[in-house]
Design an enzyme around this catalytic site. Structure first.
Site, PDB file in Angstrom:
ATOM      1  N   GLN A  52     -59.682  34.929  -3.745  1.00  0.00           N
ATOM      2  CA  GLN A  52     -60.907  34.559  -4.448  1.00  0.00           C
ATOM      3  C   GLN A  52     -62.101  34.780  -3.534  1.00  0.00           C
ATOM      4  O   GLN A  52     -62.159  34.238  -2.431  1.00  0.00           O
ATOM      5  CB  GLN A  52     -60.851  33.099  -4.896  1.00  0.00           C
TER       6      GLN A  52
ATOM      7  N   TYR B  60     -71.225  26.890  -7.685  1.00  0.00           N
ATOM      8  CA  TYR B  60     -71.512  27.741  -6.552  1.00  0.00           C
ATOM      9  C   TYR B  60     -72.441  28.884  -6.994  1.00  0.00           C
ATOM     10  O   TYR B  60     -72.883  28.931  -8.134  1.00  0.00           O
ATOM     11  CB  TYR B  60     -70.217  28.213  -5.910  1.00  0.00           C
TER      12      TYR B  60
END
Length: 356
Positions: A100, A183
């Site tokens: 990721q 984020y």
């Protein structure tokens, strides 16, 4: 015959041996972004335990994009050798190695959870300034970030692209772009954290532009035969925020750019939100995105039993089941689940004497 938890899943030129994915889980155990023996054992044991796909934790594409100073990173070539060793071990034991790619945006520079998880300053190993789409802090006590200009945005698109090249060099087979949990990319998507008036703010098209540019740039360097996933917060659980309708529209927009699966989580961009926690509480989000966009999805969140995970796949709610805390509690969940469901799964030859 309906697919089950232990049916193979072929995406592009890659076949996962089953539908269990180990979700990215921060370990807060790196120095300067380097993977180490903890990551080898942690991730390797999940491959030994029978998962079909094993993801690294959120892996920062630039140093300032870490959630904490102890986050894993892939912003320099020196990070590659240990990551390659880990990916090789994962593949050797029958699983697919995933990574990721992430940038924490305005939620960066915080302490590890066991050290309180609060924002930290430069004097305690943190950094400043933080960057975001707009100069809006995440919550009280967090730094007010600097709004990225277009040059900064272009630089970060390049950072994601370079990180994808390094991941490929490390032997990673699946990339997931982290666009969830408040984020940086999620901050651009949400009208609550993105108040820009330029080409990256305002309309749905503008708010999704940063993610679409990252997807296009990463796909340009990521082999056609390997999958590309995107994790989203499918809803912010807040009026006026990002919601499931926009998530469906996003899936329709980015699939033609080369995204193969939408990993459907939720929340994280707005503090103190009441989330309706319960078993499989995010599964309906994955089911709706899948049904209305036609794009494959992954389900995650309080999935804790073999029958529950199997039902998600059999009923067509999602194509993959991402397990997090349950995989922390039991690295061998897939082996145990296969036995419970009467499915065949290959055990490591070193463990065969314990199978029956």
């Amino acid at each position: 015959m309906a697919d089950s938890l232990f049916s193979p899943l072929t995406i592009r030129g890659l076949t996962l041996p089953n539908r269990i994915a180990v979700s990215p889980m921060c370990e807060y155990s790196s120095i300067d972004g380097f993977a180490n023996d903890w990551h080898l054992v942690h991730l390797g044991s999940r491959a030994v335990g029978g998962a079909g796909l094993v993801f690294t934790e959120a892996t920062a594409v630039v140093p300032d994009g870490r959630i904490s100073p102890q986050d894993l990173g892939i912003w320099m070539n020196e990070h590659i050798p240990m990551l390659a060793r880990i990916a090789s071990f994962i593949r050797e034991h029958g699983a697919v190695a995933g990574m990721q790619l992430a940038h924490a945006g305005r939620k960066a520079s915080t302490a590890a959870p066991w050290n309180g998880g609060k924002p930290i300053g430069v004097e305690n190993g943190g950094w400043s300034p933080l960057v975001a789409p707009s100069a809006i802090p995440f919550a009280e006590g967090y730094q007010t970030p600097v709004a990225l200009d277009e040059a900064g945005i272009r630089s970060l698109v390049a950072s994601f692209t370079d990180a994808a090249r390094r991941a490929l060099d490390a032997g990673v087979q699946v990339i997931e772009i982290h666009a969830a949990h408040g984020y940086l990319i999620n901050e651009f998507l949400s009208p609550l954290s993105n108040t820009r008036t330029d080409a990256y703010g305002g309309s749905f098209e503008n708010r999704t532009r940063f993610l679409r540019q990252i997807v296009e740039a990463v796909r340009a360097v990521w082999p056609d035969n390997l999958p590309l996933f995107v994790r989203i917060s499918a809803t912010e659980w807040t009026d006026g925020g990002w919601d499931i309708e926009q998530s469906v529209e996003l899936a329709r927009a980015i699939a033609p750019l080369g995204v193969d699966l939408i990993d459907c989580s939720s929340g994280g961009n707005v503090p103190k939100v009441r989330i309706p926690l319960g078993p499989g509480y995010q599964v309906p989000l994955a089911a709706r995105v899948r049904a209305e966009s036609g794009v494959p999805t992954g389900a995650v969140g309080l999935i804790t039993s073999a029958p529950q995970a199997d039902e998600i796949v059999r009923s067509g709610k999602a194509d993959l089941v991402f397990l997090a805390r349950e995989e922390l509690r039991d690295p061998y969940f897939p082996l145990h689940a296969a036995r419970e469901l009467g499915a065949h799964i290959a055990w490591p030859k070193q463990y065969l004497r314990a199978k029956d």
